[in-house]
Design a protein around this motif. Structure first.
Motif, PDB file in Angstrom:
ATOM      1  N   ALA B 215      42.298   4.376  81.603  1.00  0.00           N
ATOM      2  CA  ALA B 215      42.364   4.206  83.057  1.00  0.00           C
ATOM      3  C   ALA B 215      43.208   5.294  83.695  1.00  0.00           C
ATOM      4  CB  ALA B 215      42.939   2.838  83.395  1.00  0.00           C
ATOM      5  N   ILE B 216      44.306   5.668  83.045  1.00  0.00           N
ATOM      6  CA  ILE B 216      45.157   6.706  83.645  1.00  0.00           C
ATOM      7  C   ILE B 216      44.450   8.059  83.624  1.00  0.00           C
ATOM      8  CG2 ILE B 216      47.281   8.018  83.270  1.00  0.00           C
ATOM      9  CD1 ILE B 216      48.625   5.318  82.668  1.00  0.00           C
ATOM     10  N   THR B 219      41.873   7.906  86.366  1.00  0.00           N
ATOM     11  CA  THR B 219      42.420   8.001  87.723  1.00  0.00           C
ATOM     12  C   THR B 219      42.584   9.467  88.095  1.00  0.00           C
ATOM     13  OG1 THR B 219      43.711   6.062  87.199  1.00  0.00           O
ATOM     14  CG2 THR B 219      44.249   7.187  89.236  1.00  0.00           C
ATOM     15  N   GLY B 223      39.030   9.287  89.915  1.00  0.00           N
ATOM     16  CA  GLY B 223      39.602   8.821  91.178  1.00  0.00           C
ATOM     17  C   GLY B 223      39.907  10.000  92.085  1.00  0.00           C
ATOM     18  N   TYR B 318      40.592  -2.213  85.991  1.00  0.00           N
ATOM     19  CA  TYR B 318      41.078  -0.857  86.243  1.00  0.00           C
ATOM     20  C   TYR B 318      39.982   0.003  86.873  1.00  0.00           C
ATOM     21  CZ  TYR B 318      44.805  -2.038  82.878  1.00  0.00           C
ATOM     22  OH  TYR B 318      45.841  -2.618  82.218  1.00  0.00           O
ATOM     23  N   ILE B 322      40.339   2.098  90.276  1.00  0.00           N
ATOM     24  CA  ILE B 322      40.143   3.554  90.364  1.00  0.00           C
ATOM     25  C   ILE B 322      39.121   3.889  91.443  1.00  0.00           C
ATOM     26  CG2 ILE B 322      39.252   5.580  89.135  1.00  0.00           C
ATOM     27  CD1 ILE B 322      40.345   4.276  86.550  1.00  0.00           C
ATOM     28  N   GLY B 326      40.262   5.686  94.907  1.00  0.00           N
ATOM     29  CA  GLY B 326      39.703   7.018  95.145  1.00  0.00           C
ATOM     30  C   GLY B 326      38.879   7.066  96.416  1.00  0.00           C
ATOM     31  N   VAL B 348      45.509   9.267  93.361  1.00  0.00           N
ATOM     32  CA  VAL B 348      46.034   9.158  92.005  1.00  0.00           C
ATOM     33  C   VAL B 348      47.269   8.260  91.975  1.00  0.00           C
ATOM     34  CG1 VAL B 348      47.034  10.454  90.094  1.00  0.00           C
ATOM     35  CG2 VAL B 348      45.083  11.381  91.313  1.00  0.00           C
ATOM     36  N   GLY B 351      46.239   4.675  92.600  1.00  0.00           N
ATOM     37  CA  GLY B 351      45.512   4.190  91.433  1.00  0.00           C
ATOM     38  C   GLY B 351      46.462   3.810  90.308  1.00  0.00           C
ATOM     39  N   ILE B 352      47.381   4.707  89.956  1.00  0.00           N
ATOM     40  CA  ILE B 352      48.247   4.442  88.801  1.00  0.00           C
ATOM     41  C   ILE B 352      49.183   3.270  89.072  1.00  0.00           C
ATOM     42  CG2 ILE B 352      50.124   5.412  87.422  1.00  0.00           C
ATOM     43  CD1 ILE B 352      48.623   8.025  87.388  1.00  0.00           C
ATOM     44  N   ILE B 355      47.204   0.077  88.809  1.00  0.00           N
ATOM     45  CA  ILE B 355      46.770  -0.188  87.436  1.00  0.00           C
ATOM     46  C   ILE B 355      47.917  -0.781  86.616  1.00  0.00           C
ATOM     47  CG2 ILE B 355      46.217   1.000  85.267  1.00  0.00           C
ATOM     48  CD1 ILE B 355      44.363   2.800  86.978  1.00  0.00           C
TER      49      ILE B 355
END
Lengths: 257, 371
Positions: B215-216, B219, B223, B318, B322, B326, B348, B351-352, B355
């Motif tokens: 997921a990271i 992103t 994303g 996740y 994302i 995004g 970003v 998103g992080i 998450i």
């Protein structure tokens, strides 16, 4: 300050503009004299901006030569060419102001890079440059905080930062309202009259062309070469061909003969 | 580049001489006046340019400042004593600027800033929930057959968030598997429990790290790409153009993208799980003298299906985050070019943060429900 001599500031000799094997324009030969306002005109896609890029050394001609102060731009060493190009200021079509810097920083950067002046002196010169284009007190504004006409003038302040001998304008009045456009034309005339700066303008704005141009060059998209060179009034009275006539009179009619 | 002064009858005559070029430091009018030390009060300033050589902006700057100085001290400045070209330029520099877009740049007090920050955070939350609602409504409309799915956008987004992302997902999850196995090797050896390294690696990858690391990565990759794509469409007025035709930008641009990344993430996570476990196995076999069989049995005994399913469930969540972050940041882009960069960055960051937050919530829920 530029001095009056017989040497043309800029000249093109049998210049060919091409992208690979695709020729846009050929056989371009003309001189631009000191203190002159020279307008390059032509329809969309005729290679006006491409010609400009050749004159300011951003593109290398595939054939022919570009001379600056009588010296072939591409026979010089890179350092010499860079020194020649510093004598030219360019106002790009989309302003190209650096968006993350304030107006003062935009004007200061070339001074900071190319002179040994102290920061304090640079700030003083920046204030003058902005005042000359009517932006006194806008030092700390970012480009997106001011109107389109003001952005144009800020870009002009930056283009004149190093006191260039030649100033280039790529469609300066495009996207401006008539008053802002007229104000910019006035500014161009003032710069020439007071500083004797040579000015090269790419434009298809007729009003502006007839206001400022001493001489114009017409790039003819049909014949792929220049088809007229001279003062705009003369060309309108005695057009060398149909397309120049139509362009200068903004009409679709045939030439009245 | 020098300034002489002469004083007669209340008028200070300023006489710039020599060549004025930008390569030397500029004289200062205040110092010039102070040096002149006139015997009686100055009422006017005039110029004498008879000794002037070549000049550029340095002289203009000096003259401009002299005129400003004169205005500030209520002196009459005779610019008509300058040559025509200089007088014109000085007049030009005195033209009154338009103040049409002048805005106050005052910084508000601390408390006010705190309040504004709170209001912004509230607006952000409302915007996110609204956006989530719009996307869900559009998705439902597509599912019940009232909306139209843009399969081409979906396909392009799916490709860029699956096949094109495989190399980086492979490298990262292989390394994460190695790292977890190294950790396990060092710690577990103290207890003579090297055998459990495979449990640590597989449990960690399946439940947490496979989904989280994927997921990271996504992103930063997808994303950010969504925000940049939609952001430059916003700047280019393409989104306005859609709206004027009565086409919902959510249906047209957002839903296919979110759907693609929601579908892509579980697949990528499953792949990352396998690669990570292989990485762990490499360490276990080479460093801990375990055999492949031992590693695999050590893995299969304690690990249950629900461990993997929780990872997959997380990946779906996740993926949604994302896509939403995004697309939302892209749609919120301002109207100048630098705004696209800001939109990408905040896509970003948003998103992080979301998450990691969602990860904590799901883990907590799983602990409470004992799954």
């Amino acid at each position: 300050m530029p001095t009056d001599t017989d040497v043309p500031v800029l000249s093109a000799e049998d210049l060919v503009l091409a992208f690979g094997s695709f020729v846009v324009m050929r056989d371009l030969t003309f001189d631009i004299h000191p203190g002159e306002i020279f307008v390059i005109m032509g329809g969309s896609g005729s290679g006006k901006s491409t010609l400009l890029k050749h004159l300011i050394g951003l593109m290398k001609p595939s054939e022919g030569t570009v001379r600056v102060q009588g010296r072939d731009l591409w026979s010089l060493s890179e350092a010499e060419r860079a020194a020649m190009l510093r004598e030219m200021g360019v106002l790009y079509q989309e302003d190209a102001l650096w968006s993350t810097m304030t107006l003062a920083e935009n004007v200061a950067l070339p001074l900071d890079e190319h002179t040994a002046l102290s920061d304090d002196d640079i700030q003083r010169i920046v204030s003058l440059k902005l005042a000359l284009v009517g932006l006194r007190g806008f030092e700390d504004f970012y480009p997106h905080e001011i109107s389109g006409g003001m952005q144009k003038r800020a870009a002009l302040a930056r283009a004149t930062a190093l006191d260039p001998d030649v100033l280039f304008f790529d469609e300066p009045t495009s996207g401006l309202d008539p008053i802002s456009a007229r104000r910019l034309d006035d500014l161009i005339l003032q710069l020439r009259d007071s500083l004797n700066t040579t000015i090269v303008v790419v434009s298809h704005d007729l009003e502006s062309i007839f206001t400022i141009a001493d001489r114009t060059l017409y790039l003819d998209i049909e014949t792929k070469t220049m088809s007229a060179l001279g003062p705009p009034e003369d060309l309108r009275r005695n057009p060398p061909n149909q397309r120049v006539y139509q362009f200068l009179t903004r009409s679709l009619d045939a030439e009245p003969h | 580049m020098q300034v002489d002064t002469r004083y007669s009858d209340g008028t200070l005559v300023v006489r710039p001489t020599g060549d004025w070029t930008l390569d030397r430091s500029l004289p200062d009018i205040q110092a010039v006046v102070a040096n002149a030390a006139p015997s009686s009060p100055v009422r006017a300033v005039a110029f004498d340019t008879s000794g002037l050589g070549t000049w550029d902006s340095s002289l203009l700057t000096f003259l401009y400042e002299t005129v400003e100085y004169g205005q500030a001290h209520d002196l009459e400045v005779h610019t008509d004593t300058l040559p025509d070209s200089l007088a014109r330029l000085v007049a030009l520099s005195q033209a009154v600027p338009e103040e049409d877009t002048a805005q106050s740049a005052e910084t508000p007090a601390l408390l006010a800033r705190l309040g504004e920050w709170g209001l912004r955070a509230y607006d952000e939350a409302v915007a996110f929930i609204t956006f989530l609602g719009q996307a869900l409504r559009s998705l439902v409309a597509i599912l019940v057959g009232r909306g139209r799915m843009r399969w081409r956008t979906f396909g392009v987004a799916l490709q860029s968030s699956t096949a094109s992302a495989l190399p980086i997902v492979t490298i990262i999850s292989l390394l994460v598997g190695l790292i977890v196995a190294f950790l396990g090797a060092v710690v577990l050896r103290r207890f003579g429990a090297e055998y459990f390294v495979s449990y640590l690696v597989s449990y960690g990858m399946l439940r947490e790290l496979g989904a989280l690391m994927t997921a990271i990565i996504m992103t930063g990759r997808t994303g950010a790409a969504f925000a940049a794509e939609l952001g430059s469409m916003k700047v280019g007025e393409e989104i306005d153009a859609l709206e004027t035709f009565g086409i919902s930008p959510i249906d047209f641009l957002v839903t296919p993208r979110i759907l693609a990344v929601v579908l892509a993430l579980p697949m990528l996570t499953l792949y990352a799980d396998v690669i990570g476990i292989l990485g762990g196995m490499a360490v276990a076999v080479s460093m801990l003298d375990l055999t492949t069989t031992q590693f695999l049995t050590g893995l299969l005994e304690p690990v249950v299906l629900s461990d993997g399913l929780i990872g997959i469930f997380k990946a779906v969540v996740y993926g949604g985050i994302i896509g939403l972050a995004g697309c939302m940041r892209g749609m919120q882009t301002g109207d100048d070019a630098s705004a696209v960069g800001q939109a990408t960055t905040s896509a970003v960051v948003t998103g992080i943060i979301l998450i990691v937050f969602a990860n904590a919530v799901i883990d907590w829920a799983a602990a409470v429900l004992q799954i």
